[in-house]
Design an enzyme around this catalytic site. Structure first.
Site, short mmCIF file in Angstrom:
data_model
loop_
_atom_site.label_atom_id
_atom_site.label_comp_id
_atom_site.label_asym_id
_atom_site.label_seq_id
_atom_site.Cartn_x
_atom_site.Cartn_y
_atom_site.Cartn_z
N TYR A 212 -26.77 25.46 16.44
CA TYR A 212 -27.12 26.50 17.55
C TYR A 212 -28.23 27.02 17.47
O TYR A 212 -28.60 27.46 16.31
CB TYR A 212 -25.91 27.27 17.36
CG TYR A 212 -25.65 28.36 18.88
CD1 TYR A 212 -25.87 28.12 19.92
CD2 TYR A 212 -26.18 29.76 18.44
CE1 TYR A 212 -25.65 29.04 21.03
CE2 TYR A 212 -26.31 30.61 19.30
CZ TYR A 212 -26.15 30.12 20.67
OH TYR A 212 -26.17 31.34 21.50
N ASP B 114 -34.95 26.87 11.55
CA ASP B 114 -34.26 28.22 12.22
C ASP B 114 -33.40 28.81 11.42
O ASP B 114 -32.71 28.46 10.88
CB ASP B 114 -33.19 27.66 13.54
CG ASP B 114 -32.38 28.90 14.09
OD1 ASP B 114 -32.67 29.76 13.74
OD2 ASP B 114 -31.94 28.45 15.13
N LYS C 206 -32.37 38.59 13.83
CA LYS C 206 -31.42 39.21 13.21
C LYS C 206 -31.78 40.47 11.97
O LYS C 206 -32.25 41.43 12.56
CB LYS C 206 -30.39 38.46 12.62
CG LYS C 206 -29.67 37.39 13.51
CD LYS C 206 -28.44 36.84 13.06
CE LYS C 206 -27.79 35.70 14.06
NZ LYS C 206 -26.97 36.35 14.99
#
Ligand code: HOZ
Length: 426
Positions: free
Chosen positions: A142, A237, A265
């Site tokens: 994802y 990622d 994050k």
């Protein structure tokens, strides 16, 4: 009806599904979500007055726990100077300097506002740089809710049964090639049969959005080699793994250097942020130097920069990684042993402060194996934990995070709670 239920009823009338991000709605585990009133250290305090040991850690950013005083003070100091300038600010330069120092692949970096923006922009940049259109991704990975990456996606998309989202034109999705993770042959074949057409291969080097899946020995090295041979931009990622497993992410841990890296994050210290970076020759294709357009009113926001810089500096000075890994190991091996003693098929893959639960008798290295796990067992386990004061993700396709605010007491309480949760299995 308790306070959280009352808030949820009201929210459902005003916000689609009552939430601003789907996985929060508890749709797969069932029941009604709690609302959080306050968070501190390793704990959440719910609107109903319950205290929970938190292993979601705001889905990754809270590596220092919630409301860390150093991060709070850095935000307060930045706040006293203004909330947004719309001009370059000194904190953006400091942040860029820190990221370039810590992340091996990054010579230049562009800040944005979320992990989704980071991966979306990295893909556009790879396409602009190579002059090619197609992109390879892996089933279950994802990369945020980017149109062309919402194809066989993990996280909430998979949890809610929409791994291929509605609203993505077929023509966009047709530029995305989805391959199985941990299978180098499939990548080699695809690169050969689409020679000269693939701009980028994007991968979560440790996929953490369909549970946690670790790469086979040599897999990431093989991806690097194949991308180099075919002139394909390798994008890691590291929105989840960056700064979480070590200061330089998976690329530092494995010595495999991608061409571009997407981040988010932890670099926002709990405020909204994303970033992508890589070699100068690629990054300099971005506007205003080059033809690839990318922009953002709030990019490099001074509050987010202050929180992120404080978070990264704390990681540099405290280096919590060994302690985090020890806690991760205690929890995963303790849980695995308790399950084995009871004859419950359970895998608990763990790396550093990340772990997940697959109710399965096989080691999970592939998306299909993650999907085949007994998700109803996870849902029962989740509710038992929550009732006892412990919060793990409300979906078996997500990963648990430990923070440096967690300590020995939390770990032993966690294992006690897990034991009770396992005892409910008939
Ligand atoms: N990106 C997070 C990790 N899968 C999930 C956060 C969310 O979807 O709300």
């Amino acid at each position: 009806m308790n306070e959280s239920q009352a808030l949820f009823e009201k929210a459902k009338k005003l916000i689609p599904g009552g939430v601003n991000s789907p996985v929060r709605a508890f749709r797969s585990v069932g029941g009604s979500p709690f609302f959080t009133a306050k968070a501190s250290g390793s704990r959440l305090l719910t609107a109903d007055g319950n205290e929970l040991i938190d292993y979601v850690c705001t889905w990754g950013p809270a590596i220092h726990g919630h409301d860390h005083p150093v991060i709070r003070e850095a935000i307060a100091d930045a706040l006293s100077k203004g909330t947004s300038f719309g001009t370059p600010g000194p904190a953006e330069v400091e942040m860029a300097e820190l990221i370039a120092e810590l992340v091996p692949s990054v010579e230049k970096v562009r800040m944005c506002n979320s992990g989704t923006e980071a991966t979306m922009s990295a893909i556009r940049l790879a396409r602009g740089f190579t002059g090619r259109d197609k992109v390879i991704k892996f089933a279950g990975c994802y990369h945020g809710h980017v149109d062309s990456l919402l194809v066989k996606a993990g996280s909430g998309a998979l949890t809610l049964g929409n791994p291929d989202s509605a609203g993505v034109p077929k023509s966009f999705a047709s530029e995305t090639i989805v391959l199985p993770f941990n299978n180098l042959d499939a990548v080699a074949k695809s690169l050969a049969s689409n020679a000269g057409q693939i701009a980028a291969l994007i991968v979560e080097p440790y996929p953490a959005n369909c549970g946690l899946i670790l790469p086979n020995e040599g897999y990431l090295k093989g991806l690097r080699k194949l991308c180099t041979e075919h002139g394909v931009i390798l994008i890691f990622d590291e929105v989840m793994t960056g700064f979480r497993l070590g200061l330089g992410g998976v690329q530092e841990e494995t010595g495999i250097t991608p061409d571009l890296t997407a981040m988010g994050k932890i670099i926002g210290g709990g405020l909204p942020v994303g970033a992508f970076g890589g070699r100068c020759e690629i990054m300099d294709c971005l506007a205003p130097l080059g033809p690839v357009y990318q922009a953002g009113t709030l990019s490099g926001n001074p509050l987010a920069m202050a929180a992120g810089i404080a978070s990264l500096k704390l990681l540099k000075s405290e280096s919590p990684y060994q302690r985090l890994n020890e806690m991760g190991k205690q929890i995963s091996s303790g849980l695995q042993t308790m399950a084995k003693d009871r004859g419950i098929p359970l895998q608990v893959p763990q790396t550093g402060s990340m772990f997940c639960l697959f109710f399965s008798d096989q080691n999970v290295t592939q998306f299909e194996q993650a999907v085949a796990a007994r998700h109803e067992h996870y849902n029962n386990f989740f509710h038992s934990c929550l009732n006892q004061g412990l919060y793990i993700p409300p979906s078996s396709y997500e990963t648990c995070f430990i923070s440096s605010a967690h300590g020995a007491e939390d770990v032993s309480k966690t294992l006690e709670i897990f034991e009770v949760a396992l005892s409910t299995f008939g």
